[in-house]
Write an enzyme that holds these catalytic residues in place. Structure first.
Site, mmCIF file in Angstrom:
data_model
loop_
_atom_site.group_PDB
_atom_site.id
_atom_site.type_symbol
_atom_site.label_atom_id
_atom_site.label_comp_id
_atom_site.label_asym_id
_atom_site.label_seq_id
_atom_site.Cartn_x
_atom_site.Cartn_y
_atom_site.Cartn_z
ATOM 1 N N HIS A 101 0.080 10.064 1.470
ATOM 2 C CA HIS A 101 0.988 9.554 2.507
ATOM 3 C C HIS A 101 2.246 10.435 2.460
ATOM 4 O O HIS A 101 2.615 10.937 1.399
ATOM 5 C CB HIS A 101 1.324 8.109 2.135
ATOM 6 C CG HIS A 101 2.109 7.351 3.150
ATOM 7 N ND1 HIS A 101 3.466 7.503 3.319
ATOM 8 C CD2 HIS A 101 1.736 6.398 4.043
ATOM 9 C CE1 HIS A 101 3.898 6.682 4.264
ATOM 10 N NE2 HIS A 101 2.858 5.999 4.733
ATOM 11 N N ASP A 114 0.672 6.250 -6.648
ATOM 12 C CA ASP A 114 1.084 5.519 -5.449
ATOM 13 C C ASP A 114 0.025 4.445 -5.214
ATOM 14 O O ASP A 114 -1.094 4.742 -4.788
ATOM 15 C CB ASP A 114 1.170 6.514 -4.276
ATOM 16 C CG ASP A 114 1.362 5.808 -2.936
ATOM 17 O OD1 ASP A 114 1.321 4.571 -2.899
ATOM 18 O OD2 ASP A 114 1.534 6.514 -1.924
ATOM 19 N N GLN A 145 -1.773 1.203 -1.368
ATOM 20 C CA GLN A 145 -3.002 0.773 -0.708
ATOM 21 C C GLN A 145 -4.006 0.177 -1.700
ATOM 22 O O GLN A 145 -5.089 -0.237 -1.301
ATOM 23 C CB GLN A 145 -3.583 1.956 0.097
ATOM 24 C CG GLN A 145 -4.783 1.663 0.964
ATOM 25 C CD GLN A 145 -4.511 0.636 2.057
ATOM 26 O OE1 GLN A 145 -3.396 0.514 2.561
ATOM 27 N NE2 GLN A 145 -5.524 -0.121 2.428
ATOM 28 N N LYS A 160 2.548 -5.013 2.142
ATOM 29 C CA LYS A 160 1.114 -4.757 2.338
ATOM 30 C C LYS A 160 0.272 -5.741 1.539
ATOM 31 O O LYS A 160 -0.949 -5.740 1.633
ATOM 32 C CB LYS A 160 0.774 -3.320 1.936
ATOM 33 C CG LYS A 160 1.456 -2.323 2.876
ATOM 34 C CD LYS A 160 1.079 -0.875 2.713
ATOM 35 C CE LYS A 160 -0.319 -0.544 2.369
ATOM 36 N NZ LYS A 160 -0.750 0.741 2.949
ATOM 37 N N CYS A 206 0.819 8.557 8.943
ATOM 38 C CA CYS A 206 1.749 9.189 7.975
ATOM 39 C C CYS A 206 1.007 10.075 6.984
ATOM 40 O O CYS A 206 1.390 10.169 5.810
ATOM 41 C CB CYS A 206 2.585 8.158 7.224
ATOM 42 S SG CYS A 206 3.696 7.253 8.285
#
Ligand code: PMP
Length: 406
Positions: free
Chosen positions: A121, A199, A202, A225, A364
Site C-alpha cells: 500500500h 503492515d 489487511q 478496518k 492505493c
C-alpha cells in the site's frame, strides 16, 4: 456457534437500502461497518465518561484513563504482545508507519538499505521513500510474478549488513494475497540485523495475530478496518527497540520533565503518544476486539474463506473476467477486470445502482497496477457479515454491467 443472521443483526447500517436495493457492502478492505457494541461503546464514552486521560485527579478522568488502559490490554492480548506498553495508540496504519519511519531516522545512514515489496500500500512505500530522502538510504523492492507471488530469492541476493529495515504487508489490500511473512522474517533474521516491520492493516481484521510467534519488531494496523471507529490504530513495537528510538511528535503527555534547558521523555508507551488521544475511539477499539473474539478467529476465517472461494467460482463463470492473483494464496479479497467493458469505475457505478458497494481503482497500490499495465480493478472485499446470496447478487450485477458496457 456461528450465527450469520445474528451477526448481521448487530450492524444497523446493513439494514438499509441503497438506491432502492438492500445494501450489499463489499468494500470492507476500505473500511468495515461497525456493530452496535462498538457504536454503544463510543456513545457511552461521550455520554458518561468523557474527560482527558492520564492527568486528572478527578473521578471522570480516572475512569476514562482506566477504560482506555483496559482497551490497551485487550489489544495486547489480541496480538499477543509481551507487554501492554508495547502497544501504542495512533490514528491508523498510515500514522503508525510514518511514526516509525521518523523514529528510526537516527538508526539509518547514507548507503543503508530498506527493503519493501511490490505489493505494498502507498502508506508502506512513501514513508520509507521519505526516510531515504532524509538519510541517503536506498529503497529496494522484492519483485512479484504474474500471480502476485513475491519472489523471495531476491532476499537471498539482497539481504546483508547494509539492510536496516524490511517492511512488508501481511495481506495485500489490493489483491488479498497472503504474503509468506514467516519466510521473509526468518530470511531477514538469518542474513541481516534489520528491523522487521509488518503492515497488518489487511490481516488483523481477518485472522489471529501473534506478534511474539511471528517475531516481527513492529506491527501496524487500523481500527476502522476491524469494526472499530475511524481515526484509531495501533503500532506494536518490541520494548528494547521502542526504548532506544526517538519519539515522533513532541508535546504534552510524552514528557517526563520539560524545561527550557531540555526535556526528558516519558516511559513507554507515552513517549510515542504526544497530545490528547482519541480516548473514545481507543476504548471503542477494545470493544471491536471483544466483538471479534466473541465470534472467534477461526469462525471468521472459515466463513470469509468460504465466501472467497464461492465468489471466485461464480466470477470465473463470467467470460472475459480476469481475477488478479488468482493462483496465489489469498484471503478476503477478489480483484478483477472485465475485458472490453470500459474501465473499472464504470462497472463500479453500475453495481452501485444495484445497491452493491465495491471499490474500483488502484486501491492505493499503483505499483501493482503498473505491473499489470492496468489503471485499476474492481475489488470486492469481505467481512464476517457478508453472505453467499450477496455474492450471487454481485455475480449477476457484474454480468449486467458487462452487458451494458460491452
Ligand atoms: N496498508 C494496508 C495493507 C491497508 O489495507 C491500508 C488501508 N487500506 C493501509 C495500509 C492504510 O491504512 P489507513 O488508511 O487506515 O491508515
Amino acid at each position: 456457534m456461528f450465527n450469520l443472521q445474528y451477526i448481521r443483526s448487530q450492524f444497523p447500517i446493513l439494514q438499509q437500502q441503497i438506491n432502492g436495493k438492500p445494501l450489499v457492502y463489499f468494500d470492507n478492505a476500505a473500511t468495515s461497518q461497525k456493530p452496535v457494541s462498538v457504536i454503544e461503546s463510543w456513545t457511552k464514552y461521550y455520554e458518561t465518561l468523557n474527560a482527558n486521560v492520564h492527568r486528572g485527579i478527578h473521578t471522570l478522568s480516572q475512569l476514562a484513563t482506566e477504560e482506555m488502559e483496559l482497551s490497551r490490554r485487550k489489544i495486547q492480548k489480541f496480538i499477543n504482545a509481551k507487554h501492554d506498553y508495547e502497544v501504542i495508540f495512533t490514528r491508523g496504519t498510515t500514522e503508525s508507519i510514518n511514526l516509525l519511519a521518523y523514529a528510526l531516522t537516527q538508526e539509518i545512514k547514507a548507503g543503508d538499505e530498506i527493503i519493501i515489496s511490490h505489493l505494498e500500500h502507498h502508506s508502506n512505500i512513501v514513508p520509507w521513500q521519505m526516510l531515504c530522502e532524509r538519510t541517503g538510504a536506498k529503497l529496494k523492492v522484492i519483485p512479484m510474478d504474474e500471480n502476485g507471488i513475491l519472489q523471495l530469492d531476491f532476499l537471498d541476493k539482497h539481504l546483508n549488513e547494509k539492510t536496516k529495515i524490511v517492511s512488508v504487508n501481511h495481506v495485500s489490500n489490493a489483491l488479498g494475497i497472503l504474503n509468506p511473512i514467516e519466510e521473509i522474517i526468518s530470511k531477514t533474521r538469518k542474513n541481516s540485523g534489520a528491523f522487521i516491520v509488518i503492515d497488518g492493516a489487511q490481516s488483523a481484521p481477518h485472522f489471529a495475530i501473534d506478534v511474539q510467534r511471528m517475531d516481527c519488531d513492529f506491527f501496524a494496523f487500523s481500527g476502522h478496518k476491524m469494526y472499530a471507529p475511524m481515526g484509531v490504530g495501533i503500532l506494536y513495537g518490541k520494548e528494547d527497540i521502542l526504548r532506544k528510538i526517538q519519539p515522533f511528535h513532541g508535546g504534552g503527555e510524552m514528557i517526563a520533565t520539560c524545561s527550557f534547558d531540555g526535556t526528558t521523555y516519558a516511559d513507554l508507551p507515552f513517549k510515542f503518544e504526544a497530545g490528547t488521544p482519541n480516548v473514545g475511539g481507543n476504548i471503542a477499539l477494545g470493544a471491536a476486539v471483544d466483538f471479534i473474539e466473541s465470534i472467534g478467529h477461526e469462525n471468521i476465517q472459515n466463513h470469509e474463506n468460504a465466501l472467497l472461494e464461492y465468489a471466485q467460482k461464480k466470477l470465473l463463470e463470467i467470460e472475459n473476467l480476469k481475477i488478479y492473483g488468482e493462483k496465489a494464496k489469498r484471503t478476503g479479497v477478489v480483484s478483477f477486470t472485465l475485458e472490453g467493458a470500459g474501465i473499472a469505475s464504470d462497472a463500479g457505478m453500475i453495481l452501485d445502482k444495484m445497491g452493491i458497494a465495491v471499490r474500483t481503482g488502484h486501491h492505493c497500490t499503483q505499483p501493482i497496477m503498473d505491473y499489470y499495465k492496468i489503471a485499476g480493478t474492481v475489488r470486492a472485499s469481505f467481512a464476517v457479515y457478508n453472505t453467499f446470496e450477496e455474492i450471487d447478487a454481485l455475480a449477476e450485477g457484474v454480468k449486467k454491467a458487462q452487458r451494458m458496457l460491452s
